[in-house]
Scaffold this motif. Structure first.
Motif, PDB file in Angstrom:
ATOM      1  N   PRO A 171       0.820  -1.216   0.000  1.00 43.70           N
ATOM      2  CA  PRO A 171       0.000   0.000   0.000  1.00 43.70           C
ATOM      3  C   PRO A 171       0.854   1.267   0.000  1.00 43.70           C
ATOM      4  CG  PRO A 171       0.094  -0.891   2.214  1.00 43.70           C
ATOM      5  CD  PRO A 171       0.828  -1.869   1.332  1.00 43.70           C
ATOM      6  N   VAL A 172       0.223   2.368  -0.439  1.00 42.29           N
ATOM      7  CA  VAL A 172       0.820   3.706  -0.352  1.00 42.29           C
ATOM      8  C   VAL A 172      -0.263   4.652   0.144  1.00 42.29           C
ATOM      9  CG1 VAL A 172       2.482   3.298  -2.215  1.00 42.29           C
ATOM     10  CG2 VAL A 172       0.232   4.276  -2.748  1.00 42.29           C
ATOM     11  N   VAL A 173       0.149   5.859   0.472  1.00 43.28           N
ATOM     12  CA  VAL A 173      -0.818   6.876   0.877  1.00 43.28           C
ATOM     13  C   VAL A 173      -0.610   8.103  -0.005  1.00 43.28           C
ATOM     14  CG1 VAL A 173       0.701   7.799   2.690  1.00 43.28           C
ATOM     15  CG2 VAL A 173      -1.774   8.208   2.813  1.00 43.28           C
ATOM     16  N   ILE A 174      -1.704   8.692  -0.432  1.00 48.44           N
ATOM     17  CA  ILE A 174      -1.640   9.916  -1.231  1.00 48.44           C
ATOM     18  C   ILE A 174      -2.272  11.042  -0.415  1.00 48.44           C
ATOM     19  CG2 ILE A 174      -3.801   9.365  -2.449  1.00 48.44           C
ATOM     20  CD1 ILE A 174      -2.541  10.722  -4.926  1.00 48.44           C
ATOM     21  N   LYS A 175      -1.574  12.195  -0.388  1.00 44.24           N
ATOM     22  CA  LYS A 175      -2.024  13.324   0.427  1.00 44.24           C
ATOM     23  C   LYS A 175      -1.985  14.599  -0.412  1.00 44.24           C
ATOM     24  CE  LYS A 175       0.353  11.425   4.525  1.00 44.24           C
ATOM     25  NZ  LYS A 175       1.386  11.725   5.558  1.00 44.24           N
TER      26      LYS A 175
ATOM     27  N   LEU B 171      -5.567   9.707   1.342  1.00 46.36           N
ATOM     28  CA  LEU B 171      -6.253   8.497   0.899  1.00 46.36           C
ATOM     29  C   LEU B 171      -5.240   7.354   0.885  1.00 46.36           C
ATOM     30  CD1 LEU B 171      -8.862   7.302  -0.475  1.00 46.36           C
ATOM     31  CD2 LEU B 171      -7.815   7.965  -2.657  1.00 46.36           C
ATOM     32  N   LYS B 172      -5.577   6.251   1.547  1.00 48.50           N
ATOM     33  CA  LYS B 172      -4.715   5.071   1.516  1.00 48.50           C
ATOM     34  C   LYS B 172      -5.094   4.214   0.318  1.00 48.50           C
ATOM     35  CE  LYS B 172      -3.125   1.099   4.222  1.00 48.50           C
ATOM     36  NZ  LYS B 172      -3.307   0.269   5.452  1.00 48.50           N
ATOM     37  N   LEU B 173      -4.088   3.787  -0.439  1.00 52.09           N
ATOM     38  CA  LEU B 173      -4.298   2.946  -1.614  1.00 52.09           C
ATOM     39  C   LEU B 173      -3.772   1.553  -1.308  1.00 52.09           C
ATOM     40  CD1 LEU B 173      -2.954   5.477  -4.290  1.00 52.09           C
ATOM     41  CD2 LEU B 173      -5.276   5.307  -3.336  1.00 52.09           C
ATOM     42  N   GLU B 174      -4.656   0.578  -1.294  1.00 53.30           N
ATOM     43  CA  GLU B 174      -4.283  -0.781  -0.900  1.00 53.30           C
ATOM     44  C   GLU B 174      -3.707  -1.591  -2.060  1.00 53.30           C
ATOM     45  OE1 GLU B 174      -4.272  -1.820   2.084  1.00 53.30           O
ATOM     46  OE2 GLU B 174      -5.709  -0.612   3.237  1.00 53.30           O
TER      47      GLU B 174
ATOM     48  N   ILE C  30      -6.463   8.674  -9.073  1.00 53.08           N
ATOM     49  CA  ILE C  30      -6.427   9.630 -10.187  1.00 53.08           C
ATOM     50  C   ILE C  30      -7.474  10.721  -9.982  1.00 53.08           C
ATOM     51  CG2 ILE C  30      -6.922   9.874 -12.652  1.00 53.08           C
ATOM     52  CD1 ILE C  30      -5.606   7.107 -13.024  1.00 53.08           C
ATOM     53  N   GLN C  31      -8.662  10.327  -9.564  1.00 55.19           N
ATOM     54  CA  GLN C  31      -9.722  11.302  -9.291  1.00 55.19           C
ATOM     55  C   GLN C  31      -9.319  12.239  -8.150  1.00 55.19           C
ATOM     56  OE1 GLN C  31     -13.280   9.016  -8.592  1.00 55.19           O
ATOM     57  NE2 GLN C  31     -13.306   8.144 -10.653  1.00 55.19           N
ATOM     58  N   PHE C  32      -8.652  11.681  -7.137  1.00 54.10           N
ATOM     59  CA  PHE C  32      -8.189  12.479  -5.994  1.00 54.10           C
ATOM     60  C   PHE C  32      -7.205  13.553  -6.461  1.00 54.10           C
ATOM     61  CE2 PHE C  32      -5.319  13.360  -2.472  1.00 54.10           C
ATOM     62  CZ  PHE C  32      -6.150  13.423  -1.352  1.00 54.10           C
TER      63      PHE C  32
ATOM     64  N   GLU D 196      -6.777  14.704  -9.615  1.00 51.15           N
ATOM     65  CA  GLU D 196      -7.428  15.652 -10.521  1.00 51.15           C
ATOM     66  C   GLU D 196      -8.205  16.711  -9.742  1.00 51.15           C
ATOM     67  OE1 GLU D 196      -7.056  16.143 -13.554  1.00 51.15           O
ATOM     68  OE2 GLU D 196      -6.055  14.354 -14.292  1.00 51.15           O
ATOM     69  N   LYS D 197      -8.750  16.313  -8.608  1.00 49.12           N
ATOM     70  CA  LYS D 197      -9.493  17.260  -7.770  1.00 49.12           C
ATOM     71  C   LYS D 197      -8.557  18.194  -7.008  1.00 49.12           C
ATOM     72  CE  LYS D 197     -12.672  17.499  -3.824  1.00 49.12           C
ATOM     73  NZ  LYS D 197     -13.451  16.716  -2.813  1.00 49.12           N
ATOM     74  N   ASN D 198      -7.470  17.647  -6.454  1.00 50.14           N
ATOM     75  CA  ASN D 198      -6.617  18.421  -5.546  1.00 50.14           C
ATOM     76  C   ASN D 198      -5.343  18.959  -6.190  1.00 50.14           C
ATOM     77  OD1 ASN D 198      -8.011  18.033  -2.798  1.00 50.14           O
ATOM     78  ND2 ASN D 198      -7.887  15.933  -3.543  1.00 50.14           N
ATOM     79  N   LYS D 199      -4.990  18.425  -7.375  1.00 48.40           N
ATOM     80  CA  LYS D 199      -3.856  18.888  -8.190  1.00 48.40           C
ATOM     81  C   LYS D 199      -2.499  18.556  -7.565  1.00 48.40           C
ATOM     82  CE  LYS D 199      -6.806  20.413 -11.119  1.00 48.40           C
ATOM     83  NZ  LYS D 199      -7.105  19.536 -12.270  1.00 48.40           N
ATOM     84  N   HIS D 200      -2.045  19.304  -6.597  1.00 47.49           N
ATOM     85  CA  HIS D 200      -0.691  19.166  -6.060  1.00 47.49           C
ATOM     86  C   HIS D 200      -0.710  18.158  -4.914  1.00 47.49           C
ATOM     87  CE1 HIS D 200       3.061  21.355  -4.250  1.00 47.49           C
ATOM     88  NE2 HIS D 200       3.375  20.210  -4.835  1.00 47.49           N
ATOM     89  N   CYS D 201      -0.179  16.941  -5.164  1.00 42.85           N
ATOM     90  CA  CYS D 201      -0.269  15.869  -4.171  1.00 42.85           C
ATOM     91  C   CYS D 201       1.072  15.166  -3.991  1.00 42.85           C
ATOM     92  CB  CYS D 201      -1.317  14.833  -4.577  1.00 42.85           C
ATOM     93  SG  CYS D 201      -3.006  15.469  -4.651  1.00 42.85           S
ATOM     94  N   ILE D 202       1.198  14.465  -2.898  1.00 43.14           N
ATOM     95  CA  ILE D 202       2.378  13.663  -2.606  1.00 43.14           C
ATOM     96  C   ILE D 202       1.944  12.217  -2.391  1.00 43.14           C
ATOM     97  CG2 ILE D 202       2.248  14.253  -0.135  1.00 43.14           C
ATOM     98  CD1 ILE D 202       5.323  14.048  -0.060  1.00 43.14           C
ATOM     99  N   ILE D 203       2.670  11.289  -3.011  1.00 42.73           N
ATOM    100  CA  ILE D 203       2.431   9.861  -2.820  1.00 42.73           C
ATOM    101  C   ILE D 203       3.589   9.312  -1.987  1.00 42.73           C
ATOM    102  CG2 ILE D 203       2.180   7.624  -3.955  1.00 42.73           C
ATOM    103  CD1 ILE D 203       1.058   9.124  -6.390  1.00 42.73           C
TER     104      ILE D 203
END
Length: 373
Positions: free
Chosen positions: A145-149, A161-164, A173-175, A177-184
């Protein structure tokens, strides 16, 4: 520009933000003899209830910032999402000893992680993405898993959001597109979470509080126990990392760093450029609280060497727990209750906290939990 002059008691402290942290800052300042003004858009906010005056306006209202600057000899803030233009304006007046740089870094998870990498501090593997295509490319190469913030905003589990598995890629991808600048980030399996709180003066002197051990429920801090159940080696690593960050960022005031412990190693998670929920125990358990030490630092006064007087456990009181907690305290004669004066009780909202101190913490907490039931 930092102001190294001493701000004397009877002068005025301005606080941006009127929540519980500002309230406890204001109480500490009032004990020391300072006048307090707060800027917050909510009338009769928790800080305003103990302050001498309130400016009711949005945090980025520059007219309100100018008015707060006019009535204050020194200004601080109780949260990190302060408008950077406003912070720079106050800093240029010489009235914001904490400066705008710490805000700039802690407001942005990308800048935060890049600074940690620059200092060769241990952080989870991460990647920055700005759109769905970049997100998809990164997720093709990771081990789940990873986490996207979100890189900006978010607290108590919000904005992440945790990705299992690969099945979650479309949601990710939707997350983005909504928030633009993110870290995985890689998802870490860790033994415990700790926080290191310290206070640093304008001349670089620093005092550490004891390392605290944190437990979360639904991403919200539930309990902090001090001293943390970690080895001296882990404590030394945590303090060394905190010192590196404090000096690099030229921190002034009380500052908190959350870390994960894996075996005898640590990973740096996030930072907060102000007093922190996990430091509330210091009010009863230490010879000086994180709030009083913060006021001393920003007002140019020397720090008091920190001593842990007794072991402590701090438990947050959320909206859904207020009634049961207050009922339980009728049956439990130990524990210090702090309510924040918030006008509306909401589920998952921090309404207060209770601190137990002494050698028999587990026994006290068990009696409290039984009484709550």
């Amino acid at each position: 520009m930092q102001n190294n002059n001493i701000v004397l008691p009877t002068q005025t402290l301005g606080i941006i933000g009127g929540g519980q942290l500002g309230r406890m800052m204001a109480i500490a300042a009032k004990y020391m003899g300072y006048h307090v003004h707060v800027l917050d858009p909510t009338p009769n906010c928790p800080t305003a209830q103990v302050a001498d005056g309130q400016i009711i306006a949005a945090y980025d209202d520059l007219n309100a910032i100018q008015e707060l600057s006019r009535v204050s000899d020194v200004i601080t803030y109780e949260f990190e999402n302060v408008d950077l233009e406003a912070a720079s304006y106050i800093e240029n007046l010489g009235k914001l000893p904490q400066g705008a740089y710490a805000l700039e870094i802690t407001q942005n998870r990308e800048k935060e992680k890049q600074l940690m990498k620059e200092l060769d501090l241990p952080v989870p593997d991460f990647a920055i993405v700005h759109n769905g295509k970049e997100c998809e490319e990164v997720l093709k190469e990771v081990t789940f898993p990873v986490v996207i913030k979100t890189c900006r905003g978010g607290y108590d589990g919000k904005g992440q959001l945790k990705l299992e598995s690969e099945l979650d890629i479309q949601e990710a991808i939707q997350f983005v597109e909504k928030n633009k600048h993110c870290i995985i980030e890689s998802w870490l399996t860790f033994d415990k979470e700790i926080s290191v709180l310290f206070t640093r003066t304008q001349t670089g002197d620093i005092e550490f509080f004891p390392v605290a051990e944190n437990e979360h429920k639904d991403h919200i801090l539930s309990r902090t126990t001090v001293p943390a159940r970690v080895s001296l080696e882990v404590q030394e690593k945590a303090y060394k990392a905190a010192r590196l960050l404090a000096d690099k960022m030229n921190i002034v005031g009380t500052f908190a760093i959350e870390m994960f412990v894996t075996g005898e190693g640590i990973y740096i998670n996030e930072m907060a450029p102000r007093p922190h929920n996990s430091g509330h125990y210091t009010i009863e358990a230490c010879n000086i609280s994180q709030f009083a030490q913060h006021i001393r630092a920003i007002c140019g006064l020397p720090l008091i060497p920190v001593e842990l007087l007794q072991p402590a456990a701090m438990i947050n009181i959320l909206g859904e727990d207020v009634t049961s907690t207050l009922q339980a305290m009728k049956q439990v004669n130990k524990g210090y209750v702090h309510l924040y004066g918030k006008d509306e009780v909401k589920t998952k909202r921090k309404m207060g906290h209770i601190t137990f101190i002494g050698e028999n913490l587990q026994e006290q907490i068990e009696k409290f939990e039984e009484a709550k039931q």
